[in-house]
Design a protein around this motif. Structure first.
Motif, PDB file in Angstrom:
ATOM      1  N   ARG A   8      30.583  49.957  35.207  1.00  0.00           N
ATOM      2  CA  ARG A   8      29.851  51.115  35.691  1.00  0.00           C
ATOM      3  C   ARG A   8      29.476  50.886  37.145  1.00  0.00           C
ATOM      4  O   ARG A   8      29.216  49.757  37.563  1.00  0.00           O
ATOM      5  CB  ARG A   8      28.588  51.383  34.852  1.00  0.00           C
ATOM      6  N   TYR A   9      29.470  51.975  37.903  1.00  0.00           N
ATOM      7  CA  TYR A   9      29.078  51.884  39.308  1.00  0.00           C
ATOM      8  C   TYR A   9      28.317  53.153  39.660  1.00  0.00           C
ATOM      9  O   TYR A   9      28.815  54.271  39.464  1.00  0.00           O
ATOM     10  CB  TYR A   9      30.305  51.738  40.209  1.00  0.00           C
ATOM     11  N   GLY A  10      27.106  52.976  40.162  1.00  0.00           N
ATOM     12  CA  GLY A  10      26.302  54.134  40.562  1.00  0.00           C
ATOM     13  C   GLY A  10      26.042  55.110  39.428  1.00  0.00           C
ATOM     14  O   GLY A  10      25.963  56.322  39.646  1.00  0.00           O
ATOM     15  N   GLY A  11      25.961  54.596  38.196  1.00  0.00           N
ATOM     16  CA  GLY A  11      25.656  55.454  37.075  1.00  0.00           C
ATOM     17  C   GLY A  11      26.853  56.113  36.416  1.00  0.00           C
ATOM     18  O   GLY A  11      26.683  56.881  35.461  1.00  0.00           O
ATOM     19  N   GLN A  12      28.052  55.849  36.908  1.00  0.00           N
ATOM     20  CA  GLN A  12      29.234  56.450  36.302  1.00  0.00           C
ATOM     21  C   GLN A  12      30.211  55.375  35.847  1.00  0.00           C
ATOM     22  O   GLN A  12      30.206  54.251  36.357  1.00  0.00           O
ATOM     23  CB  GLN A  12      29.920  57.404  37.282  1.00  0.00           C
ATOM     24  N   GLN A  13      31.034  55.724  34.864  1.00  0.00           N
ATOM     25  CA  GLN A  13      32.039  54.788  34.381  1.00  0.00           C
ATOM     26  C   GLN A  13      33.073  54.541  35.472  1.00  0.00           C
ATOM     27  O   GLN A  13      33.451  55.458  36.211  1.00  0.00           O
ATOM     28  CB  GLN A  13      32.722  55.316  33.126  1.00  0.00           C
ATOM     29  N   ALA A  14      33.541  53.299  35.571  1.00  0.00           N
ATOM     30  CA  ALA A  14      34.458  52.938  36.643  1.00  0.00           C
ATOM     31  C   ALA A  14      35.316  51.757  36.208  1.00  0.00           C
ATOM     32  O   ALA A  14      35.018  51.067  35.232  1.00  0.00           O
ATOM     33  CB  ALA A  14      33.674  52.577  37.910  1.00  0.00           C
ATOM     34  N   TYR A  15      36.401  51.552  36.941  1.00  0.00           N
ATOM     35  CA  TYR A  15      37.195  50.342  36.804  1.00  0.00           C
ATOM     36  C   TYR A  15      36.717  49.323  37.840  1.00  0.00           C
ATOM     37  O   TYR A  15      36.507  49.669  39.011  1.00  0.00           O
ATOM     38  CB  TYR A  15      38.676  50.625  37.045  1.00  0.00           C
ATOM     39  N   ARG A  16      36.574  48.082  37.382  1.00  0.00           N
ATOM     40  CA  ARG A  16      36.238  46.984  38.274  1.00  0.00           C
ATOM     41  C   ARG A  16      37.447  46.057  38.352  1.00  0.00           C
ATOM     42  O   ARG A  16      37.830  45.433  37.369  1.00  0.00           O
ATOM     43  CB  ARG A  16      35.017  46.214  37.760  1.00  0.00           C
ATOM     44  N   ALA A  17      38.067  46.007  39.524  1.00  0.00           N
ATOM     45  CA  ALA A  17      39.259  45.179  39.723  1.00  0.00           C
ATOM     46  C   ALA A  17      38.929  44.073  40.713  1.00  0.00           C
ATOM     47  O   ALA A  17      38.270  44.316  41.735  1.00  0.00           O
ATOM     48  CB  ALA A  17      40.416  46.021  40.246  1.00  0.00           C
ATOM     49  N   SER A  18      39.376  42.865  40.406  1.00  0.00           N
ATOM     50  CA  SER A  18      39.127  41.740  41.308  1.00  0.00           C
ATOM     51  C   SER A  18      40.412  40.940  41.486  1.00  0.00           C
ATOM     52  O   SER A  18      41.234  40.834  40.567  1.00  0.00           O
ATOM     53  CB  SER A  18      38.014  40.836  40.779  1.00  0.00           C
ATOM     54  N   LEU A  19      40.569  40.389  42.676  1.00  0.00           N
ATOM     55  CA  LEU A  19      41.707  39.544  43.018  1.00  0.00           C
ATOM     56  C   LEU A  19      41.179  38.283  43.679  1.00  0.00           C
ATOM     57  O   LEU A  19      40.422  38.362  44.646  1.00  0.00           O
ATOM     58  CB  LEU A  19      42.663  40.265  43.963  1.00  0.00           C
ATOM     59  N   ILE A  20      41.570  37.125  43.146  1.00  0.00           N
ATOM     60  CA  ILE A  20      41.123  35.844  43.679  1.00  0.00           C
ATOM     61  C   ILE A  20      42.350  35.030  44.070  1.00  0.00           C
ATOM     62  O   ILE A  20      43.253  34.833  43.251  1.00  0.00           O
ATOM     63  CB  ILE A  20      40.284  35.070  42.645  1.00  0.00           C
ATOM     64  N   THR A  21      42.403  34.568  45.300  1.00  0.00           N
ATOM     65  CA  THR A  21      43.487  33.690  45.754  1.00  0.00           C
ATOM     66  C   THR A  21      42.896  32.354  46.178  1.00  0.00           C
ATOM     67  O   THR A  21      41.836  32.308  46.814  1.00  0.00           O
ATOM     68  CB  THR A  21      44.260  34.308  46.934  1.00  0.00           C
ATOM     69  N   ARG A  22      43.600  31.289  45.821  1.00  0.00           N
ATOM     70  CA  ARG A  22      43.136  29.938  46.129  1.00  0.00           C
ATOM     71  C   ARG A  22      44.319  29.074  46.556  1.00  0.00           C
ATOM     72  O   ARG A  22      45.296  28.928  45.809  1.00  0.00           O
ATOM     73  CB  ARG A  22      42.456  29.302  44.901  1.00  0.00           C
ATOM     74  N   SER A  23      44.235  28.504  47.747  1.00  0.00           N
ATOM     75  CA  SER A  23      45.267  27.573  48.196  1.00  0.00           C
ATOM     76  C   SER A  23      45.040  26.212  47.562  1.00  0.00           C
ATOM     77  O   SER A  23      43.919  25.858  47.186  1.00  0.00           O
ATOM     78  CB  SER A  23      45.255  27.456  49.721  1.00  0.00           C
ATOM     79  N   ASN A  24      46.104  25.415  47.442  1.00  0.00           N
ATOM     80  CA  ASN A  24      45.971  24.069  46.892  1.00  0.00           C
ATOM     81  C   ASN A  24      45.885  23.045  48.018  1.00  0.00           C
ATOM     82  O   ASN A  24      45.848  23.388  49.208  1.00  0.00           O
ATOM     83  CB  ASN A  24      47.125  23.754  45.930  1.00  0.00           C
ATOM     84  N   ASN A  25      45.880  21.763  47.666  1.00  0.00           N
ATOM     85  CA  ASN A  25      45.704  20.710  48.663  1.00  0.00           C
ATOM     86  C   ASN A  25      46.825  20.689  49.696  1.00  0.00           C
ATOM     87  O   ASN A  25      46.604  20.318  50.857  1.00  0.00           O
ATOM     88  CB  ASN A  25      45.607  19.347  47.979  1.00  0.00           C
ATOM     89  N   LYS A  26      48.035  21.080  49.288  1.00  0.00           N
ATOM     90  CA  LYS A  26      49.156  21.086  50.223  1.00  0.00           C
ATOM     91  C   LYS A  26      48.912  22.039  51.377  1.00  0.00           C
ATOM     92  O   LYS A  26      49.156  21.708  52.537  1.00  0.00           O
ATOM     93  CB  LYS A  26      50.450  21.451  49.489  1.00  0.00           C
ATOM     94  N   LEU A  27      48.432  23.244  51.050  1.00  0.00           N
ATOM     95  CA  LEU A  27      48.181  24.224  52.102  1.00  0.00           C
ATOM     96  C   LEU A  27      46.880  23.939  52.835  1.00  0.00           C
ATOM     97  O   LEU A  27      46.769  24.181  54.043  1.00  0.00           O
ATOM     98  CB  LEU A  27      48.155  25.637  51.516  1.00  0.00           C
ATOM     99  N   ASP A  28      45.871  23.422  52.114  1.00  0.00           N
ATOM    100  CA  ASP A  28      44.566  23.175  52.735  1.00  0.00           C
ATOM    101  C   ASP A  28      44.654  22.235  53.929  1.00  0.00           C
ATOM    102  O   ASP A  28      43.811  22.288  54.831  1.00  0.00           O
ATOM    103  CB  ASP A  28      43.591  22.591  51.706  1.00  0.00           C
ATOM    104  N   LYS A  29      45.675  21.360  53.945  1.00  0.00           N
ATOM    105  CA  LYS A  29      45.835  20.447  55.071  1.00  0.00           C
ATOM    106  C   LYS A  29      46.139  21.195  56.366  1.00  0.00           C
ATOM    107  O   LYS A  29      45.861  20.701  57.453  1.00  0.00           O
ATOM    108  CB  LYS A  29      46.962  19.454  54.781  1.00  0.00           C
ATOM    109  N   PHE A  30      46.708  22.404  56.218  1.00  0.00           N
ATOM    110  CA  PHE A  30      47.101  23.173  57.394  1.00  0.00           C
ATOM    111  C   PHE A  30      46.304  24.460  57.537  1.00  0.00           C
ATOM    112  O   PHE A  30      45.975  24.874  58.650  1.00  0.00           O
ATOM    113  CB  PHE A  30      48.595  23.515  57.306  1.00  0.00           C
TER     114      PHE A  30
END
Length: 273
Positions: free
Chosen positions: A65-87
């Motif tokens: 729910r958002y602002g009193g009305q029904q809604a879709y809540r979509a989330s996207l999470i991206t995470r780099s690993n140790n290989k990319l974190d070095k750069f």
């Protein structure tokens, strides 16, 4: 600038706001997904002509729910690993609330990209049928930048555009057709569109799974030139699940491949084996 906007694809301050119901003209009927859908991806980067796994991404969509009305809540999470974190460190969290007709209501992106951290927020309202956006950016140095914009046409963010695109009726399009899709962050509106590239059978990396796919390009015009920022492949069935994303960066290219899914709305009839 192109790279900053693109990282929002491969990827909270709480403020009370009041708003009018979303405008029907910005909506679209949702037939592609349901509450409880989860998608999982592996991220790869082309390093000296070799594709190297550099992280993961996950996307979820649930009823809320958002602002009193029904809604879709979509989330996207991206995470780099140790290989990319070095750069280059990549820690992006994107959140979107959309009305049940997929009109955008709220968007937030919190991003750590390299040594830079920033937050984007957009609140949408629809006065007199227009699309009004209250935009907020927290810069890397801690400055808060606010602005407001209003347009007669509908405007989307990098999350709501994907939810909308998954519900396109491709039978209406021909190869090469362009679909205007203005996208905004907290700072500016881009002159952007989707281009329908046709159908293609795609074999997943690392296994023998094949999908029949619809292919779209996300194109932005900047400095008088058209730039293809993203090409994405969605299943040629009622779900339109993104199974592959090709990201074009000024310093190289990256890809995301679907690793798993659950809670999809319709049978995955595009899977060939």
């Amino acid at each position: 600038m192109r790279n900053m906007r693109l990282k929002a694809l491969v990827i909270s301050l709480l403020m009370a706001v009041s708003f009018a119901p979303a405008s029907a003209q910005c909506g679209i009927k949702n037939t592609a997904f349901k509450s409880g859908e989860f998608l999982y991806y592996d991220l790869f980067f082309n390093w000296k002509f070799i594709w190297v796994k550099v992280g993961t991404a996950s996307m979820s969509t649930v009823t809320s729910r958002y602002g009193g009305q029904q809604a879709y809540r979509a989330s996207l999470i991206t995470r780099s690993n140790n290989k990319l974190d070095k750069f280059f460190t990549l820690r992006d969290t994107l959140l979107s609330y959309c009305a049940t007709d997929l009109s955008p209501l709220y968007f937030r992106k919190g991003a750590r990209e390299g040594d830079r951290y920033y937050v984007d927020e957009i609140w949408y309202t629809y006065p007199q049928g227009n699309c009004h956006m209250k935009q907020h950016r927290i810069e890397n140095d801690g400055r808060h930048v606010w602005k407001q914009s209003e347009y007669q046409d509908c405007v989307y963010d990098m999350m709501s555009i994907f939810l909308r695109a998954r519900n396109f009726d491709v039978s209406k399009y021909k190869v090469g057709d362009n679909i205007p899709m203005p996208v905004s962050d907290a700072k500016r509106l881009s002159n952007s569109w989707l281009k329908y590239q046709g159908k293609e059978t795609f074999k997943m990396e690392g296994n023998n799974v094949k999908y029949r796919c619809l292919v779209f390009s996300f194109i932005e015009r900047e400095d008088g030139k058209n730039h293809e920022l993203l090409r994405f492949y969605v299943t040629d069935d009622a779900n339109h699940i993104p199974v592959r994303l090709d990201m074009f960066l000024s310093f190289g290219s990256a890809k995301a491949f679907l690793r798993g899914y659950k809670g999809v709305k319709n049978p995955v009839t595009s899977r060939l084996n």
